[in-house]
Design a protein around this motif. Structure first.
Motif, PDB file in Angstrom:
ATOM      1  N   VAL A 218      14.563  83.876  24.109  1.00 51.39           N
ATOM      2  CA  VAL A 218      14.363  84.592  25.369  1.00 51.39           C
ATOM      3  C   VAL A 218      14.539  83.593  26.506  1.00 51.39           C
ATOM      4  O   VAL A 218      13.859  82.562  26.528  1.00 51.39           O
ATOM      5  CB  VAL A 218      12.942  85.197  25.447  1.00 51.39           C
ATOM      6  CG1 VAL A 218      12.717  85.857  26.816  1.00 51.39           C
ATOM      7  CG2 VAL A 218      12.731  86.195  24.324  1.00 51.39           C
ATOM      8  N   PRO A 219      15.436  83.851  27.445  1.00 52.66           N
ATOM      9  CA  PRO A 219      15.620  82.905  28.552  1.00 52.66           C
ATOM     10  C   PRO A 219      14.444  82.941  29.525  1.00 52.66           C
ATOM     11  O   PRO A 219      14.010  84.018  29.936  1.00 52.66           O
ATOM     12  CB  PRO A 219      16.897  83.391  29.228  1.00 52.66           C
ATOM     13  CG  PRO A 219      17.068  84.805  28.814  1.00 52.66           C
ATOM     14  CD  PRO A 219      16.329  85.011  27.535  1.00 52.66           C
ATOM     15  N   LEU A 220      13.923  81.762  29.870  1.00 55.14           N
ATOM     16  CA  LEU A 220      12.862  81.673  30.864  1.00 55.14           C
ATOM     17  C   LEU A 220      13.421  81.112  32.170  1.00 55.14           C
ATOM     18  O   LEU A 220      13.159  81.633  33.248  1.00 55.14           O
ATOM     19  CB  LEU A 220      11.729  80.770  30.353  1.00 55.14           C
ATOM     20  CG  LEU A 220      11.053  81.214  29.055  1.00 55.14           C
ATOM     21  CD1 LEU A 220      10.025  80.171  28.614  1.00 55.14           C
ATOM     22  CD2 LEU A 220      10.378  82.572  29.219  1.00 55.14           C
ATOM     23  N   VAL A 221      14.159  80.014  32.068  1.00 60.26           N
ATOM     24  CA  VAL A 221      14.810  79.411  33.223  1.00 60.26           C
ATOM     25  C   VAL A 221      16.235  79.045  32.836  1.00 60.26           C
ATOM     26  O   VAL A 221      16.447  78.382  31.818  1.00 60.26           O
ATOM     27  CB  VAL A 221      14.091  78.127  33.689  1.00 60.26           C
ATOM     28  CG1 VAL A 221      14.848  77.474  34.858  1.00 60.26           C
ATOM     29  CG2 VAL A 221      12.652  78.415  34.097  1.00 60.26           C
ATOM     30  N   GLY A 222      17.192  79.492  33.623  1.00 63.55           N
ATOM     31  CA  GLY A 222      18.581  79.101  33.403  1.00 63.55           C
ATOM     32  C   GLY A 222      19.094  78.422  34.650  1.00 63.55           C
ATOM     33  O   GLY A 222      18.796  78.854  35.763  1.00 63.55           O
ATOM     34  N   ILE A 223      19.847  77.341  34.475  1.00 61.15           N
ATOM     35  CA  ILE A 223      20.452  76.683  35.630  1.00 61.15           C
ATOM     36  C   ILE A 223      21.959  76.688  35.430  1.00 61.15           C
ATOM     37  O   ILE A 223      22.478  76.206  34.417  1.00 61.15           O
ATOM     38  CB  ILE A 223      19.929  75.247  35.810  1.00 61.15           C
ATOM     39  CG1 ILE A 223      18.418  75.277  36.038  1.00 61.15           C
ATOM     40  CG2 ILE A 223      20.625  74.577  36.999  1.00 61.15           C
ATOM     41  CD1 ILE A 223      17.777  73.909  36.145  1.00 61.15           C
ATOM     42  N   ASP A 224      22.643  77.273  36.380  1.00 62.71           N
ATOM     43  CA  ASP A 224      24.097  77.408  36.342  1.00 62.71           C
ATOM     44  C   ASP A 224      24.713  76.036  36.610  1.00 62.71           C
ATOM     45  O   ASP A 224      24.432  75.430  37.660  1.00 62.71           O
ATOM     46  CB  ASP A 224      24.514  78.413  37.423  1.00 62.71           C
ATOM     47  CG  ASP A 224      25.972  78.827  37.338  1.00 62.71           C
ATOM     48  OD1 ASP A 224      26.746  78.169  36.599  1.00 62.71           O
ATOM     49  OD2 ASP A 224      26.355  79.785  38.019  1.00 62.71           O
ATOM     50  N   VAL A 225      25.500  75.495  35.694  1.00 68.97           N
ATOM     51  CA  VAL A 225      26.192  74.237  35.960  1.00 68.97           C
ATOM     52  C   VAL A 225      27.712  74.404  36.046  1.00 68.97           C
ATOM     53  O   VAL A 225      28.454  73.434  35.940  1.00 68.97           O
ATOM     54  CB  VAL A 225      25.783  73.099  34.988  1.00 68.97           C
ATOM     55  CG1 VAL A 225      24.319  72.732  35.191  1.00 68.97           C
ATOM     56  CG2 VAL A 225      26.063  73.455  33.534  1.00 68.97           C
ATOM     57  N   TRP A 226      28.167  75.640  36.229  1.00 65.43           N
ATOM     58  CA  TRP A 226      29.563  75.838  36.621  1.00 65.43           C
ATOM     59  C   TRP A 226      29.742  75.122  37.966  1.00 65.43           C
ATOM     60  O   TRP A 226      28.830  75.086  38.791  1.00 65.43           O
ATOM     61  CB  TRP A 226      29.864  77.319  36.818  1.00 65.43           C
ATOM     62  CG  TRP A 226      30.110  78.121  35.586  1.00 65.43           C
ATOM     63  CD1 TRP A 226      29.262  78.374  34.551  1.00 65.43           C
ATOM     64  CD2 TRP A 226      31.304  78.854  35.289  1.00 65.43           C
ATOM     65  NE1 TRP A 226      29.848  79.188  33.629  1.00 65.43           N
ATOM     66  CE2 TRP A 226      31.118  79.509  34.050  1.00 65.43           C
ATOM     67  CE3 TRP A 226      32.522  79.021  35.949  1.00 65.43           C
ATOM     68  CZ2 TRP A 226      32.096  80.319  33.455  1.00 65.43           C
ATOM     69  CZ3 TRP A 226      33.496  79.823  35.364  1.00 65.43           C
ATOM     70  CH2 TRP A 226      33.283  80.459  34.125  1.00 65.43           C
ATOM     71  N   GLU A 227      30.920  74.580  38.198  1.00 68.53           N
ATOM     72  CA  GLU A 227      31.151  73.842  39.452  1.00 68.53           C
ATOM     73  C   GLU A 227      30.929  74.730  40.675  1.00 68.53           C
ATOM     74  O   GLU A 227      30.478  74.263  41.713  1.00 68.53           O
ATOM     75  CB  GLU A 227      32.538  73.200  39.435  1.00 68.53           C
ATOM     76  CG  GLU A 227      32.576  71.996  38.482  1.00 68.53           C
ATOM     77  CD  GLU A 227      33.971  71.430  38.229  1.00 68.53           C
ATOM     78  OE1 GLU A 227      34.960  72.177  38.277  1.00 68.53           O
ATOM     79  OE2 GLU A 227      34.047  70.213  37.966  1.00 68.53           O
ATOM     80  N   HIS A 228      31.196  76.035  40.548  1.00 69.79           N
ATOM     81  CA  HIS A 228      31.024  76.897  41.721  1.00 69.79           C
ATOM     82  C   HIS A 228      29.570  76.948  42.183  1.00 69.79           C
ATOM     83  O   HIS A 228      29.288  77.304  43.306  1.00 69.79           O
ATOM     84  CB  HIS A 228      31.549  78.325  41.480  1.00 69.79           C
ATOM     85  CG  HIS A 228      30.808  79.116  40.434  1.00 69.79           C
ATOM     86  ND1 HIS A 228      31.416  79.637  39.321  1.00 69.79           N
ATOM     87  CD2 HIS A 228      29.507  79.498  40.344  1.00 69.79           C
ATOM     88  CE1 HIS A 228      30.527  80.304  38.589  1.00 69.79           C
ATOM     89  NE2 HIS A 228      29.357  80.239  39.188  1.00 69.79           N
ATOM     90  N   ALA A 229      28.639  76.585  41.291  1.00 67.76           N
ATOM     91  CA  ALA A 229      27.218  76.642  41.639  1.00 67.76           C
ATOM     92  C   ALA A 229      26.815  75.521  42.583  1.00 67.76           C
ATOM     93  O   ALA A 229      25.750  75.593  43.200  1.00 67.76           O
ATOM     94  CB  ALA A 229      26.369  76.576  40.367  1.00 67.76           C
ATOM     95  N   TYR A 230      27.631  74.462  42.696  1.00 65.26           N
ATOM     96  CA  TYR A 230      27.198  73.315  43.483  1.00 65.26           C
ATOM     97  C   TYR A 230      28.285  72.565  44.231  1.00 65.26           C
ATOM     98  O   TYR A 230      28.001  71.710  45.060  1.00 65.26           O
ATOM     99  CB  TYR A 230      26.449  72.315  42.584  1.00 65.26           C
ATOM    100  CG  TYR A 230      27.286  71.751  41.449  1.00 65.26           C
ATOM    101  CD1 TYR A 230      27.289  72.357  40.184  1.00 65.26           C
ATOM    102  CD2 TYR A 230      28.067  70.612  41.623  1.00 65.26           C
ATOM    103  CE1 TYR A 230      28.059  71.848  39.142  1.00 65.26           C
ATOM    104  CE2 TYR A 230      28.841  70.101  40.590  1.00 65.26           C
ATOM    105  CZ  TYR A 230      28.836  70.722  39.353  1.00 65.26           C
ATOM    106  OH  TYR A 230      29.593  70.211  38.326  1.00 65.26           O
ATOM    107  N   TYR A 231      29.540  72.871  43.971  1.00 59.84           N
ATOM    108  CA  TYR A 231      30.624  71.988  44.416  1.00 59.84           C
ATOM    109  C   TYR A 231      30.725  71.827  45.922  1.00 59.84           C
ATOM    110  O   TYR A 231      30.933  70.723  46.421  1.00 59.84           O
ATOM    111  CB  TYR A 231      31.970  72.416  43.832  1.00 59.84           C
ATOM    112  CG  TYR A 231      32.895  71.235  43.691  1.00 59.84           C
ATOM    113  CD1 TYR A 231      33.829  70.921  44.672  1.00 59.84           C
ATOM    114  CD2 TYR A 231      32.782  70.376  42.604  1.00 59.84           C
ATOM    115  CE1 TYR A 231      34.646  69.806  44.559  1.00 59.84           C
ATOM    116  CE2 TYR A 231      33.595  69.264  42.480  1.00 59.84           C
ATOM    117  CZ  TYR A 231      34.522  68.976  43.463  1.00 59.84           C
ATOM    118  OH  TYR A 231      35.320  67.862  43.345  1.00 59.84           O
ATOM    119  N   LEU A 232      30.592  72.905  46.674  1.00 62.46           N
ATOM    120  CA  LEU A 232      30.770  72.815  48.128  1.00 62.46           C
ATOM    121  C   LEU A 232      29.760  71.857  48.746  1.00 62.46           C
ATOM    122  O   LEU A 232      30.013  71.267  49.796  1.00 62.46           O
ATOM    123  CB  LEU A 232      30.641  74.197  48.765  1.00 62.46           C
ATOM    124  CG  LEU A 232      31.764  75.181  48.427  1.00 62.46           C
ATOM    125  CD1 LEU A 232      31.478  76.537  49.081  1.00 62.46           C
ATOM    126  CD2 LEU A 232      33.121  74.664  48.869  1.00 62.46           C
TER     127      LEU A 232
END
Lengths: 215, 231
Positions: B186-200
């Motif tokens: 069961v997901p509790l915390v997910g952190i998106d590490v696709w470049e679109h999540a932080y690149y800008l």
């Protein structure tokens, strides 16, 4: 076996064959500064550290790529090795004032294997647009035929048994600063304004020569 | 299906789209972009408003749109008994459905600082984290390291293994939901590490993004999910 004379055994960060601002406004200087200056540089630097003291140290880059691809069960150095190769190949796939339709033998072969340049464009565009997540789209040559291939992450046609001729990087870092989420616009700009068909033709000649000498 | 009656233009557009889909097709449930419960700029400086807006309105919306399209095609193929189309559609469903599932969780995993973002978990989740990882700091260090090591695109997760009754840290590639790594997760915390999540904002420096994102993680929501699953 597919080879490229462009990449040496010393894992050097070669500068692109154009100034970092030379592709403006199609690909910004800022993008090149990060993409070449940070991403590509990190692949090269990290590869050097990774092979130091191992049996891979000093081996030609393509040797490392093949052995760490390990038939799909990727070994740790594959990512850095393949990405170092892919990025140098990518810079050399572009030129200022590039893009548009090729001529001569290359055009003839595209028409032979795709029925028209437009059909090739459609297929290459679709591959680049639908490679989910990070990866690359390629024009490749194998068994005397041109084909479009898309690959995930660091995989390239070398490990799939074909000669790469052209590539577009579709990792988000390749286009995010200039196009944000608009990957289709990036692909169109690349095809219209950046592709170096001279580089593709030269690679095709090398591929044909390598094919006939090994058969 | 409950229909929300909040009079915002975005929600009304979503309602209109959903109801026309229900009328037009044999009742397959399609999806709309969930609203954020905070403004795009409310997570600054950890995550820029520019990123939040593009991430939500462009990336997540595209997953929703493409997921709906894939579901409609799937519905038709299922009804026609077209097995090979059904199978062919699986990757589009996984990519886009996964993208919708994952991002819907992600927006709830984030909160502005003045709404509890970054506040350490208390209660049973807080204790469980100390038990399994030594401390919250230990968990953060592990998740940040694993998130930074994801090659290409993906997510890093804190999950609860319902069967083994323990917390786990894992990563998934592309838009694979956590459940693809284990049916009892069961997901509790997910952190998106696709470049679109932080690149800008963070460019190539993903570790810096991972260092800062913890300042806006909504542990209250994670605790609610954890407590619900444990009871």
């Amino acid at each position: 076996m597919a080879t490229s004379s462009a990449v040496t055994a010393n894992y050097v960060l070669k500068p692109p064959p154009f100034a970092l601002d030379a592709l403006e406004p199609h690909m910004s200087k800022q993008t090149l500064e990060f993409h070449w200056g940070k991403h590509h540089r990190a692949y090269v630097d990290n590869l050097k550290k990774q092979v130091l003291g191992t049996e891979l140290e000093g081996k030609p880059l393509e040797h490392i790529i093949h052995s760490t691809y390990n038939n799909g069960e990727l070994l740790p150095a594959f990512n850095n090795a393949a990405q170092a190769w892919n990025h140098e190949f990518f810079w050399e796939s572009m030129k200022p004032g590039g893009g548009g339709k090729p001529t001569g033998e290359l055009l003839a072969l595209l028409e032979r294997d795709f029925t028209s340049y437009e059909k090739f464009y459609e297929e290459f565009n679709a591959a680049a647009a639908t490679q989910f997540g990070a990866g690359w789209a390629w024009l490749a040559y194998a068994n005397d035929k041109l084909k479009v291939v898309k690959t995930p992450n660091a995989v390239n046609p070398l490990v799939l048994g074909s000669f790469p001729l052209l590539t577009i990087d579709v990792w988000e870092h390749a286009y995010y600063l200039d196009f944000q989420n608009r990957r289709p616009d990036y692909i169109k700009t690349f095809m219209t304004n950046l592709v170096s068909w001279e580089a593709v033709s030269a690679r095709l000649e090398a591929a044909k020569a390598a094919s006939s000498s090994s058969s | 299906m409950a229909i929300r009656c909040v009079a915002s233009r975005k929600t009304l557009a979503g309602l209109k789209e959903t109801s026309s889909r229900l009328l037009g097709f044999r009742g397959i449930q399609t999806f709309t972009l969930p609203d954020l419960s905070y403004d795009y700029g409310a997570l600054e400086p950890a995550i820029s408003g520019e990123i939040m807006q593009i991430h939500h309105q462009k990336h997540h919306q595209a997953y929703v749109t493409n997921y709906n399209n894939a579901l409609e095609q799937l519905d038709q193929a299922v009804n026609k008994g077209d097995a090979s189309t059904v199978v062919k559609l699986q990757s589009a469903i996984k990519f886009n459905g996964g993208g919708h599932v994952n991002h819907s969780i992600f927006w709830k995993n984030l909160a502005p600082v003045n709404e509890g973002g970054g506040e350490p978990p208390k209660g049973s989740l807080g204790s469980a984290i100390d038990t399994h990882f030594g401390s919250l700091e230990g968990l953060v260090k592990k998740m940040s390291a694993e998130g930074a090591a994801v090659q290409g695109s993906g997510w890093v997760w804190l999950g609860l293994d319902k069967e083994l009754k323990k917390l786990v840290v894992d990563t998934t590639a592309n838009q694979d939901p956590l459940v693809t790594k284990g049916g009892s997760l069961v997901p509790l915390v997910g952190i998106d590490v696709w470049e679109h999540a932080y690149y800008l904002q963070y460019k190539n420096v993903r570790p810096e993004y991972l260092k800062n994102v913890w300042k806006v993680i909504n542990w209250k929501y994670a605790s609610e999910v954890y407590e619900k699953e444990c009871n």
